[in-house]
Design an enzyme around this catalytic site. Structure first.
Site, PDB file in Angstrom:
ATOM      1  N   GLU A  64       0.828  -1.209   0.000  1.00 35.85           N
ATOM      2  CA  GLU A  64       0.000   0.000   0.000  1.00 35.85           C
ATOM      3  C   GLU A  64       0.868   1.268   0.000  1.00 35.85           C
ATOM      4  O   GLU A  64       0.487   2.274  -0.598  1.00 35.85           O
ATOM      5  CB  GLU A  64      -0.948  -0.032   1.194  1.00 35.85           C
ATOM      6  CG  GLU A  64      -2.023  -1.101   1.024  1.00 35.85           C
ATOM      7  CD  GLU A  64      -3.014  -1.152   2.155  1.00 35.85           C
ATOM      8  OE1 GLU A  64      -4.207  -0.870   1.910  1.00 35.85           O
ATOM      9  OE2 GLU A  64      -2.606  -1.464   3.292  1.00 35.85           O
ATOM     10  N   GLU A  87      -3.983  -9.546   3.407  1.00 31.09           N
ATOM     11  CA  GLU A  87      -4.618  -9.182   4.676  1.00 31.09           C
ATOM     12  C   GLU A  87      -5.806 -10.044   5.061  1.00 31.09           C
ATOM     13  O   GLU A  87      -5.995 -10.359   6.243  1.00 31.09           O
ATOM     14  CB  GLU A  87      -5.056  -7.701   4.642  1.00 31.09           C
ATOM     15  CG  GLU A  87      -3.937  -6.703   4.860  1.00 31.09           C
ATOM     16  CD  GLU A  87      -3.283  -6.260   3.568  1.00 31.09           C
ATOM     17  OE1 GLU A  87      -2.622  -5.214   3.567  1.00 31.09           O
ATOM     18  OE2 GLU A  87      -3.418  -6.971   2.539  1.00 31.09           O
TER      19      GLU A  87
END
Length: 246
Positions: free
Chosen positions: A109, A129
């Site tokens: 990210e 995740e």
């Protein structure tokens, strides 16, 4: 004395930030977030191109799981990583992510927040995740679709698929691959090319690229109007015409 999680090097046209927590594969913890905020404050005050890379053949293996495990709802609402990655994304001058090895979870990210991503053939990038019982919540759900398209972003985020270098290049997630010992030099070459251009025109171009498409035409017109009146535009175009006339 606590060692900084970042190594920071400044020059007149660029800043290089190296994530430096090799003992945990450069996992992004609160200290890293705080240090990134400090770097952003400096670059907001004195805009320069930012190069972000990692030490030890790894960009960042993700957010620090030991910290994530004890975080609760209030921490999620504080948007700890999301806030600093948004600040990185909004920096006035371009951000280049130079990726080697793992760029996973929060590391991915952070890379998505960059304007330009280059990598080595050993890069592994993606968001696992959901396999850890959480979401990719620091920008992947809106930045990744803009980079690779909605269908591919959905596949990555919903399955936890990790892309290798060739896949990342073919999907447009990175723009070029370089040998590990040439990666930082390639990032500097990009920064040097940016530095040869007019800084204000570069800043305005980045601003438009980050604007919603429907709002871009009006913004382009206003910013271009300013540039048309700038002495630097006259100087650069005059120099171009003089070179062509020789």
């Amino acid at each position: 004395m606590t060692r900084s999680p970042l190594r920071v090097e400044h020059a007149s046209d660029w800043t290089v930030v190296t994530l430096d927590r090799p003992e945990v594969r450069n996992a992004i913890d609160q200290a890293t977030v705080d240090a990134l905020h400090t770097v952003c404050a400096d670059l907001e005050h004195e805009p320069r191109t930012l190069i972000v890379t990692g030490s030890g053949g790894i960009f960042a293996s993700g957010a620090d799981i030991a910290e994530l495990r004890v975080r609760r709802a209030a921490d999620a609402r504080r948007a700890i990583n999301q806030a600093v990655f948004m600040r990185v994304r909004a920096l006035p001058m371009p951000v280049i992510a130079a990726l080697d090895g793992y760029a996973l979870g929060g590391g991915a990210e952070l890379a998505y927040a960059a304007d330009i991503r280059i990598a080595t053939p050993s890069v592994k990038i993606g968001n696992p995740e959901t396999g850890l019982g959480i979401m990719a919540a620091a920008g992947a759900t809106w930045r990744l679709p803009a980079i690779v398209g909605e269908a591919r972003a959905a596949e990555m985020l919903l399955t936890g698929r990790i892309l290798d270098a060739d896949e990342a290049l073919s999907w447009g997630l990175v723009s070029a691959l370089h040998p590990a010992d040439e990666l930082l030099a390639a990032a500097h070459a990009l920064a040097d090319r940016i530095a040869r251009n007019d800084p204000l025109a570069t800043r305005y171009t980045k601003q438009v690229l980050q604007t919603e498409p429907l709002d871009q035409p009006a913004l382009v017109n206003e910013l271009q109007a300013e540039l048309f009146e700038s002495p630097e535009k006259i100087r650069r175009m005059t120099a171009f015409l003089e070179r062509r006339a020789r």
